[in-house]
Write a protein that holds these residues in place. Structure first.
Motif, short mmCIF file in Angstrom:
data_model
loop_
_atom_site.label_atom_id
_atom_site.label_comp_id
_atom_site.label_asym_id
_atom_site.label_seq_id
_atom_site.Cartn_x
_atom_site.Cartn_y
_atom_site.Cartn_z
N ARG A 109 0.80 -1.23 0.00
CA ARG A 109 0.00 0.00 0.00
C ARG A 109 0.83 1.29 0.00
N VAL A 110 1.93 1.29 0.76
CA VAL A 110 2.69 2.54 0.95
C VAL A 110 4.11 2.44 0.40
N GLY A 111 4.79 1.38 0.72
CA GLY A 111 6.19 1.23 0.31
C GLY A 111 6.36 1.21 -1.19
N SER A 112 5.41 0.61 -1.89
CA SER A 112 5.52 0.49 -3.35
C SER A 112 5.40 1.84 -4.06
N VAL A 113 4.82 2.84 -3.38
CA VAL A 113 4.72 4.17 -3.99
C VAL A 113 5.67 5.17 -3.32
N LYS A 114 6.58 4.64 -2.52
CA LYS A 114 7.58 5.48 -1.84
C LYS A 114 6.94 6.48 -0.87
N GLY A 115 5.97 6.02 -0.07
CA GLY A 115 5.29 6.87 0.89
C GLY A 115 6.03 7.05 2.20
N VAL A 116 7.19 6.41 2.32
CA VAL A 116 7.98 6.50 3.56
C VAL A 116 8.40 7.96 3.81
N GLU A 117 8.73 8.67 2.73
CA GLU A 117 9.16 10.07 2.88
C GLU A 117 8.10 10.91 3.59
N PHE A 118 6.83 10.67 3.26
CA PHE A 118 5.75 11.42 3.91
C PHE A 118 5.73 11.13 5.41
N LEU A 119 5.86 9.87 5.77
CA LEU A 119 5.88 9.51 7.19
C LEU A 119 7.08 10.14 7.89
N GLU A 120 8.21 10.22 7.20
CA GLU A 120 9.38 10.87 7.78
C GLU A 120 9.13 12.36 8.00
N LEU A 121 8.39 13.00 7.11
CA LEU A 121 8.03 14.41 7.31
C LEU A 121 7.15 14.58 8.55
N CYS A 122 6.43 13.53 8.91
CA CYS A 122 5.56 13.56 10.09
C CYS A 122 6.33 13.27 11.38
N GLY A 123 7.60 12.92 11.26
CA GLY A 123 8.44 12.69 12.43
C GLY A 123 8.92 11.26 12.60
N PHE A 124 8.43 10.34 11.77
CA PHE A 124 8.90 8.96 11.87
C PHE A 124 10.37 8.89 11.44
N GLU A 125 11.11 7.98 12.08
CA GLU A 125 12.52 7.77 11.74
C GLU A 125 12.78 6.28 11.58
N LYS A 126 13.70 5.95 10.69
CA LYS A 126 14.09 4.55 10.52
C LYS A 126 14.97 4.14 11.70
N VAL A 127 14.65 2.98 12.29
CA VAL A 127 15.40 2.48 13.44
C VAL A 127 15.65 0.98 13.29
N GLU A 128 16.47 0.46 14.19
CA GLU A 128 16.79 -0.97 14.24
C GLU A 128 17.23 -1.50 12.88
N GLY A 129 18.29 -0.92 12.36
CA GLY A 129 18.83 -1.37 11.08
C GLY A 129 17.88 -1.10 9.93
N GLU A 130 17.15 -0.01 10.04
CA GLU A 130 16.18 0.41 9.01
C GLU A 130 15.09 -0.64 8.76
N GLU A 131 14.77 -1.39 9.81
CA GLU A 131 13.72 -2.39 9.71
C GLU A 131 12.36 -1.81 10.08
N PHE A 132 12.37 -0.73 10.88
CA PHE A 132 11.13 -0.10 11.34
C PHE A 132 11.15 1.40 11.09
N LEU A 133 9.95 1.95 10.98
CA LEU A 133 9.75 3.40 11.09
C LEU A 133 9.19 3.60 12.48
N PHE A 134 9.77 4.52 13.23
CA PHE A 134 9.34 4.72 14.61
C PHE A 134 9.20 6.21 14.89
N LEU A 135 8.12 6.55 15.58
CA LEU A 135 7.88 7.92 16.02
C LEU A 135 7.92 7.91 17.54
N SER A 136 9.01 8.43 18.10
CA SER A 136 9.14 8.40 19.56
C SER A 136 8.08 9.32 20.18
#
Length: 164
Positions: A109-136
């Motif tokens: 749904r999201v990864g195939s259209v490169k939607g990760v950047e939008f989540l990163e703009l919302c504050g999510f960050e890649k963690v644990e060897g880039e296996e997760f997006l996490f918003l502390s």
């Protein structure tokens, strides 16, 4: 038609006197040349883009990059809205602030259209060897999440979003 020289305009000295300003010395204040005035116009400060504008541009880019598949883009936007809405409604729940990047549903749904950047703009960050997006929890910003929700709603409901 009246000649301009027949009209009584106050002199600079008279205007300065009426305003309570000291008389001007002709040699002290040279008039700026046209090029300096033009230079000042072009040197206006540029307003930095807001987070919402970055989000809008990110969504517009997603839509442009996948314009052949509107259904896929709309589904991605709806999924992003679900993620953002869940965090906004339950900011203390870690399960809503942590997304497994290799989750098949997320990828479809999201990864195939490169939607990760939008989540990163919302504050999510890649963690644990880039296996997760996490918003502390301390980085949850309700104003940013509300802006994100508003931009996603616009992208989903506005038939002209991303056309221009």
């Amino acid at each position: 038609m009246k000649n301009r020289s027949n009209i009584d305009y106050p002199t600079v000295a008279e205007r300065r006197r009426k305003l309570g300003l000291p008389p001007e010395e002709p040699s002290a204040a040279p008039k700026p040349s046209a090029s300096i005035v033009e230079e000042k116009k072009s040197a206006l400060p540029v307003r930095p883009a807001t987070k919402a504008e970055h989000m809008r541009e990110c969504l517009r880019s997603l839509k442009q990059n996948h314009k052949d598949d509107d259904a896929k883009v709309k589904r991605a936007f709806q999924t992003l809205l679900t993620y953002i809405g869940n965090v906004a409604r339950n900011p203390d729940e870690e399960k809503f602030r942590k997304i497994r990047l290799n989750n098949q549903t997320f990828q479809d749904r999201v990864g195939s259209v490169k939607g990760v950047e939008f989540l990163e703009l919302c504050g999510f960050e890649k963690v644990e060897g880039e296996e997760f997006l996490f918003l502390s929890r301390n980085k949850v910003d309700m104003q940013v999440l509300n802006s994100a929700g508003s931009e996603l709603n616009s992208a989903i409901n506005n038939p002209f979003f991303g056309v221009l």
